[in-house]
Write an enzyme that holds these catalytic residues in place. Structure first.
Site, mmCIF file in Angstrom:
data_model
loop_
_atom_site.group_PDB
_atom_site.id
_atom_site.type_symbol
_atom_site.label_atom_id
_atom_site.label_comp_id
_atom_site.label_asym_id
_atom_site.label_seq_id
_atom_site.Cartn_x
_atom_site.Cartn_y
_atom_site.Cartn_z
ATOM 1 N N LYS A 187 0.805 -1.199 0.288
ATOM 2 C CA LYS A 187 -0.086 0.014 0.082
ATOM 3 C C LYS A 187 0.833 1.208 0.106
ATOM 4 O O LYS A 187 1.531 1.537 0.891
ATOM 5 C CB LYS A 187 -1.021 0.150 1.264
ATOM 6 N N GLU A 262 9.149 1.265 10.703
ATOM 7 C CA GLU A 262 10.286 2.400 10.487
ATOM 8 C C GLU A 262 9.286 3.545 10.798
ATOM 9 O O GLU A 262 8.500 4.188 9.882
ATOM 10 C CB GLU A 262 10.762 2.241 9.098
ATOM 11 N N CYS A 298 12.653 11.300 7.353
ATOM 12 C CA CYS A 298 13.022 10.683 8.966
ATOM 13 C C CYS A 298 14.284 10.926 9.624
ATOM 14 O O CYS A 298 14.485 11.097 10.664
ATOM 15 C CB CYS A 298 12.720 9.268 8.880
ATOM 16 N N GLU A 399 8.446 15.698 16.066
ATOM 17 C CA GLU A 399 8.974 15.759 14.773
ATOM 18 C C GLU A 399 8.145 16.485 13.717
ATOM 19 O O GLU A 399 6.822 16.523 13.969
ATOM 20 C CB GLU A 399 8.807 14.343 14.310
HETATM 21 P P1 NAD Z 1 1.725 8.311 8.128
HETATM 22 O O1 NAD Z 1 1.988 7.630 9.344
HETATM 23 O O2 NAD Z 1 0.732 9.438 8.047
HETATM 24 O O3 NAD Z 1 1.328 7.269 6.879
HETATM 25 C C1 NAD Z 1 2.057 6.237 6.551
HETATM 26 C C2 NAD Z 1 1.368 5.299 5.768
HETATM 27 O O4 NAD Z 1 0.395 4.507 6.523
HETATM 28 C C3 NAD Z 1 0.456 5.665 4.628
HETATM 29 O O5 NAD Z 1 0.532 4.976 3.270
HETATM 30 C C4 NAD Z 1 -0.977 5.833 5.159
HETATM 31 O O6 NAD Z 1 -1.932 5.838 4.210
HETATM 32 C C5 NAD Z 1 -1.033 4.610 6.070
HETATM 33 N N1 NAD Z 1 -2.111 4.630 6.977
HETATM 34 C C6 NAD Z 1 -2.517 5.557 7.646
HETATM 35 N N2 NAD Z 1 -3.344 5.199 8.661
HETATM 36 C C7 NAD Z 1 -3.160 4.040 8.569
HETATM 37 C C8 NAD Z 1 -3.724 2.746 9.676
HETATM 38 N N3 NAD Z 1 -4.585 3.213 10.429
HETATM 39 N N4 NAD Z 1 -3.346 1.734 9.227
HETATM 40 C C9 NAD Z 1 -2.558 1.176 8.294
HETATM 41 N N5 NAD Z 1 -1.955 2.205 7.397
HETATM 42 C C10 NAD Z 1 -2.403 3.507 7.619
HETATM 43 O O7 NAD Z 1 2.969 8.731 7.724
HETATM 44 P P2 NAD Z 1 3.371 9.844 6.505
HETATM 45 O O8 NAD Z 1 2.950 11.439 6.727
HETATM 46 O O9 NAD Z 1 3.226 9.284 5.250
HETATM 47 O O10 NAD Z 1 5.051 10.046 6.717
HETATM 48 C C11 NAD Z 1 5.781 10.600 7.600
HETATM 49 C C12 NAD Z 1 6.124 9.993 8.775
HETATM 50 O O11 NAD Z 1 6.885 8.578 8.354
HETATM 51 C C13 NAD Z 1 7.436 10.568 9.342
HETATM 52 O O12 NAD Z 1 7.034 10.268 10.811
HETATM 53 C C14 NAD Z 1 8.746 9.869 9.083
HETATM 54 O O13 NAD Z 1 9.388 10.217 9.972
HETATM 55 C C15 NAD Z 1 8.130 8.572 8.813
HETATM 56 N N6 NAD Z 1 9.320 8.026 7.908
HETATM 57 C C16 NAD Z 1 10.192 6.873 8.495
HETATM 58 C C17 NAD Z 1 10.986 6.291 7.795
HETATM 59 C C18 NAD Z 1 11.918 5.302 8.353
HETATM 60 O O14 NAD Z 1 12.568 4.896 7.490
HETATM 61 N N7 NAD Z 1 12.072 5.241 9.724
HETATM 62 C C19 NAD Z 1 11.163 6.668 6.474
HETATM 63 C C20 NAD Z 1 10.282 7.522 5.911
HETATM 64 C C21 NAD Z 1 9.292 8.251 6.793
#
Ligand code: NAD
Length: 500
Positions: A187, A262, A298, A399
């Site tokens: 997804k 992650e 991140c 963050e």
């Molecule tokens: P997010 O948590 O809003 O969404 C991430 C994903 O989860 C999206 O595909 C979203 O549609 C999905 N999602 C949302 N609600 C869900 C649920 N209830 N169940 C399952 N899936 C669900 O994050 P974002 O805004 O897309 O990304 C930014 C965040 O990601 C930041 O916190 C960043 O630090 C983190 N990030 C971490 C890494 C890493 O490798 N540690 C890499 C990139 C981004």
């Protein structure tokens, strides 16, 4: 029209056909005809209409994946690796176009997105190269038997991505999972969903139907993937809040699941007073990731902890260097930095800056949207530097995931380490120091999963990346270990009868 044709979409134009899901090796419309607008954050204009999967679409994808996976696993690792190598070659071939579409879809500058798409394709090839190295072990448990372990795929994996590198993150997730013999239901992020479906179509004749499924959609789609009873393992990248929801939903599904997360970071860059201010300033700017992804990274070192004696000189240089970053439309190859992924996120970022200033921080640069006429409609924010930030202020704790650097000073090494560790996150940290004892002592003392010493930002293939504390659980990028993380170890004992 094929999905590949979307890569030739002229600048400024929207897709004329709806973007489908990818299920069982072919483009598939959502069963409920669930179609959403997907806009360009730099212009606010419609880019495409995209299908969102619901529970029944997830069930179709999982059924296809389950049916296809045994033969894929049975194909053997050399054949899988050869196919993944070719998959990577195809991604590399169109990386500039994937990067351009990612730039329009997610708002990050094309310069950065093309480079990251290229890395994604090459990552497939790296994984294909090391995949034949996966093996179990022989354990000398008794002299009269063979005691061995065998790595076996999980079956069907659910993989959920964040938005900041749509092509790269898809490649990083699926390559090791597929190499291990699993089928995948991926997804992508709801804000930047287009390239993952196109990438799946590039492998139409390489992967057996059902081995790779891409289900675009939002939280509801993600939740349906997490809770599906036939998905035994989830690999999630996203924010802490969503990660916790994923872990809770997996636990409540009634089925035991392996979940790796992650998550986010509030990563410190610690500068000791013996560092050349010019080198320190360059490191701070690079680590902030303003230019590459507008701080939407991140691993970005968004929290500067700097010795009081060199703070003024380093920050003057940081401000000077930051103001050279060219903000522009993401699809313009000259732009160093594009915009935030959505207007809501832009407002959230600016809200953090406002809170930082009312908590006593001093604005040194940025802090607002740019006023160039062609950027007014977009979700742009100037790179922002706030100094005089009190340790404990919101801007230094939360963050932000945007182009905001919060600077705090220290006078004593132990104070610096204490501040670095006084956060719920523990993803990355960068330590700059010319005294090897202090540098290595600090590297040992900082509670984070990935530490740079006199280095910042670059992730080295083979060096496992993943957070400590609330930044997550599990590692990626460890090459053979990465592939093995998508397997379950089976122990087999074989008794050998003595000669009578
Ligand atoms: P997010 O948590 O809003 O969404 C991430 C994903 O989860 C999206 O595909 C979203 O549609 C999905 N999602 C949302 N609600 C869900 C649920 N209830 N169940 C399952 N899936 C669900 O994050 P974002 O805004 O897309 O990304 C930014 C965040 O990601 C930041 O916190 C960043 O630090 C983190 N990030 C971490 C890494 C890493 O490798 N540690 C890499 C990139 C981004």
């Amino acid at each position: 029209m094929t999905l590949r044709d979307l890569l030739d979409l002229p600048r400024g134009e929207m897709a004329t056909e709806e973007v489908p899901l990818w299920i069982n090796g072919k483009p598939t419309l959502s069963a409920a005809g669930n179609v959403h607008d997907n806009t360009e954050p730099a212009t606010g204009k419609l880019l495409a209409r995209v299908h969102h999967a619901d529970e029944s679409d997830v069930a179709r994808a999982v059924d296809a994946a389950k049916a296809a996976q045994p033969a894929w696993a049975g194909m053997g690792v050399h054949e899988r690796a050869a196919r993944l190598n070719e998959f990577g070659r195809r991604v590399v071939e169109v990386a500039p176009l994937l990067g351009l579409l990612d730039a329009r879809d997610g708002g990050t500058a094309v310069k950065s997105m093309s480079a990251s798409a290229m890395k994604g394709g090459m990552f497939f090839q790296t994984i294909a190269g090391v995949a034949p190295e996966i093996h179990g072990r022989t354990i000398p448990a008794t002299p009269s038997g063979f005691h061995i372990t065998e790595p076996a795929p999980w079956g069907v994996l659910g993989m959920i991505c964040a938005y900041n590198h749509p092509t790269l993150f898809m490649c990083m997730k699926i390559a090791p999972a597929l190499a291990a013999g699993n089928a995948v239901v991926l997804k992508p992020a709801d804000q930047a969903p287009m390239t993952p479906v196109i990438i799946a179509s590039l492998a139409e004749d390489l992967l057996p139907p059902g081995i790779l499924n891409v289900l675009t959609g939002g939280a509801q789609t993600g939740a349906a993937v997490v809770t599906h009873p036939d998905i035994a393992r989830i690999s999630f990248t996203g924010s802490l809040g969503t990660g916790l929801a994923v872990q809770a939903a997996a636990g409540a599904s009634g089925v035991v699941k392996s979940v790796t997360l992650e998550l986010g970071g509030k990563n410190p860059i610690i500068i000791f007073p013996d560092v050349d201010p010019e080198i320190a300033a360059a490191a701070v700017v690079k680590g902030s990731n303003f230019a590459r992804v507008g701080g939407q990274s991140c691993g970005a070192t968004s929290r500067l902890l700097i010795h009081e004696d060199i703070c003024a000189e380093v920050l003057d240089r940081v401000v000077e260097e930051t103001e050279k970053i060219l903000i522009g439309l993401p699809d313009d190859p000259a732009s160093d930095m594009g915009c935030m992924v959505t207007h809501d996120h832009r407002d959230r970022v600016l809200g953090f800056v406002e809170a930082g200033l009312s908590d006593g921080g001093r604005l040194r640069s940025g802090g607002a949207a740019p006023d160039e006429p062609d950027l007014l409609a977009g979700a742009f924010v100037r790179p922002t530097i706030v100094d005089n930030v009190a340790h404990g202020a919101t801007i230094a704790r939360e963050e932000i995931f945007g182009p905001v650097l919060a600077a705090t000073t220290w006078t004593d090494e132990s104070e610096a380490i204490e501040m670095a560790n006084d956060t719920r996150y523990g993803l990355t940290a960068s330590i700059w120091c010319n005294d090897i004892d202090k540098a290595l002592r600090s590297a040992r003392s900082v509670d984070a999963g990935y530490i740079w010493v006199n280095d910042v930002e670059v992730r080295y293939p083979g060096l496992p990346f993943g957070g400590w504390k609330q930044s997550g659980i599990g590692k990626e990028l460890g090459l053979v270990d990465d592939i093995l993380s998508h397997t379950r170890s089976k122990a087999i004992s074989i008794a050998v009868r003595p000669l009578r």
